[in-house]
Design a protein around this motif. Structure first.
Motif: not given
Lengths: 260, 227
Positions: B162-182
């Protein structure tokens, strides 16, 4: 073949009583292989009929036809008033409430307790309240001598016990006729005895039973009449004592000679 | 190598990680429940259904199992938008995950259903049970018990995927990580934290499936034997 078409009377019963099972000219093929080739016989209420014969003679297939588990290619089967076999001419649900069947491999449901194995059809099919179903389950378990195993699972029982539960499960639905398909063939002699005992008791209680069996000693001692099948036909049949005393066909003589 | 690890971002961003993990849980639990229902239905149809339905289900399974999840997610996300429906990224993600895990569940449950001997079904039939009753009471639970380890592994895999769903910016765990690292430029540390959270989630899921198995398979719980 002299007695093959005869209506088989139970001991002490008038011969003109309406049979509860009547099979005429039954034909069944698996592809090009003709397994049943014009089987005819009738069974009176309260009779125990043993169907004997060599492997491949069509005994089990015939029994399965009686319960509508196989479609048939010719002839008629009337059992408890149901015309079985021809698509659309019989109601499966009604047949199931009148005819019980027990199998060689017991076929208990392994994920359910003994009690639930028995109450399942009572609650799902006969729509009985749980308490009633339970009471019936315990009563039939008592009848087969396994009341204390109600909460056990099938795998915790011996083969003989499992088969007795299977009989109880079928019995719980109060069928008019019970079919037994080589029910002791998977059991060792010791366990066979306990299952045969249950069947003998059932027969004494007046249950109409048709059993396909290799237990010739049992058939000879307990069955009211015997049907000997050979090459997909009723080769010889009649009241047990008479049949064994004076076999008419060489095939039956040979068969009896080879198994007794 | 001279790298100074800096996990300071955790001090004020940990609630974001928690929120992301919570959304991951919500997305995947819904997807698992619905996907299991879909897959079980398809498995039953595949084994017992009309030949046409069997083929249809077979086609669905093969298409899903032979295309990438990410592509499936994009097709659902952009496809639905093209059809004029406005769905959130989260809803699209759930739909895609359900379709995906449904296909895998179909195959796993099919194996389970086919392992139930015909004689069981025949015995139930002889007791007068109707077809649907036979499936519900005699076939499904033992079938599921036999494939339960494979099934629960598949569901854990879905949670990770489900981490892949970050690609359509579902705000799940991986998307949150992407945001924080940027925001923080502590990419290495952020993904280490995320990996640990996923590890904890996997552990949590496995415990949950173990408990559910115990609840469902009473015989197994009491006797401890395989069916």
């Amino acid at each position: 073949m002299s007695r093959a078409e005869a209506v088989l009377p139970a001991e002490g019963q008038p011969i003109d009583q309406v049979p509860i099972v009547r099979v005429t000219g039954l034909e069944k093929s698996f592809g090009p292989l003709k397994v049943l080739d014009g089987v005819s016989f009738a069974v009176q209420p309260g009779q125990m009929v043993a169907v004997v014969g060599r492997s491949g003679s069509g005994k089990s297939t015939m029994l399965r036809c009686l319960n509508g588990l196989e479609d048939i290619q010719g002839g008629t089967i009337e059992i408890c008033g149901h015309q079985v076999g021809r698509p659309g001419s019989w109601n499966k649900a009604q047949l199931r409430s009148d005819v019980g069947m027990v199998f060689q491999s017991y076929n208990l449901f392994p994920h359910l307790t003994v009690e639930r194995n028995i109450t399942l059809a009572l609650t799902l099919v006969q729509k009985k309240p749980k308490a009633d179903a339970r009471r019936i389950a315990l009563a039939v378990l008592e009848q087969v001598g396994l009341a204390e195993k109600a909460q056990a699972y099938p795998e915790q029982l011996s083969g003989g016990q499992q088969q007795r539960v299977a009989i109880a499960r079928s019995l719980a639905l109060s069928p008019q006729v019970m079919l037994f398909d080589e029910v002791t063939s998977a059991l060792d002699p010791e366990l066979t005895v306990e299952v045969l005992k249950v069947m003998e008791d059932l027969s004494r209680g007046g249950m109409t039973m048709i059993l396909v069996t290799h237990e010739m000693g049992f058939a000879r001692r307990v069955a009211h009449s015997v049907i000997f099948m050979h090459r997909g036909r009723v080769w010889e049949s009649g009241p047990t004592a008479e049949l064994f005393a004076r076999p008419q066909t060489i095939e039956f003589q040979q068969f009896v000679g080879s198994v007794l | 190598m001279n790298y100074d690890f800096d996990f300071e971002f955790l001090a004020d961003r940990w609630p974001d990680f928690l929120a992301g993990a919570w959304l991951t849980i919500q997305l995947t639990v819904v997807a698992i429940v619905l996907g299991f229902a879909l897959g079980t239905l398809c498995a039953v149809l595949r084994v017992y259904g009309h030949p046409l339905l069997r083929r249809l289900v077979g086609g669905y399974v093969e298409i899903i199992r032979n295309t990438p999840l990410l592509v499936q997610i994009f097709i659902v996300y952009f496809g639905i938008a093209t059809l004029g429906l406005k769905l959130s990224a989260e809803t699209s993600a759930i739909i895609a995950l359900v379709i995906n895990v449904g296909a895998y569940t179909t195959e796993i449950m099919r194996a389970g259903i086919e392992s139930i001997p015909r004689t069981q079904i025949e015995a139930a039939d002889c007791l007068g049970l109707k077809r649907l009753q036979v499936i519900l009471h005699i076939v499904l639970l033992p079938a599921m018990e036999r494939v339960y380890p494979a099934l629960s592994s598949q569901f854990v895999l879905l949670m990770l995927a489900s981490s892949i769903t970050s690609q359509i910016s579902a705000e799940e765990l991986t998307a949150v990580a992407n945001l924080i690292q940027s925001d923080t430029y502590r990419s290495f540390e952020v993904y280490i934290v995320v990996a640990i959270v996923y590890l904890a989630l996997s552990f949590l899921y496995r415990i949950a499936f173990w408990l559910i198995g115990g609840l469902l398979f009473v015989r197994r719980r009491r006797l401890g034997t395989a069916l």
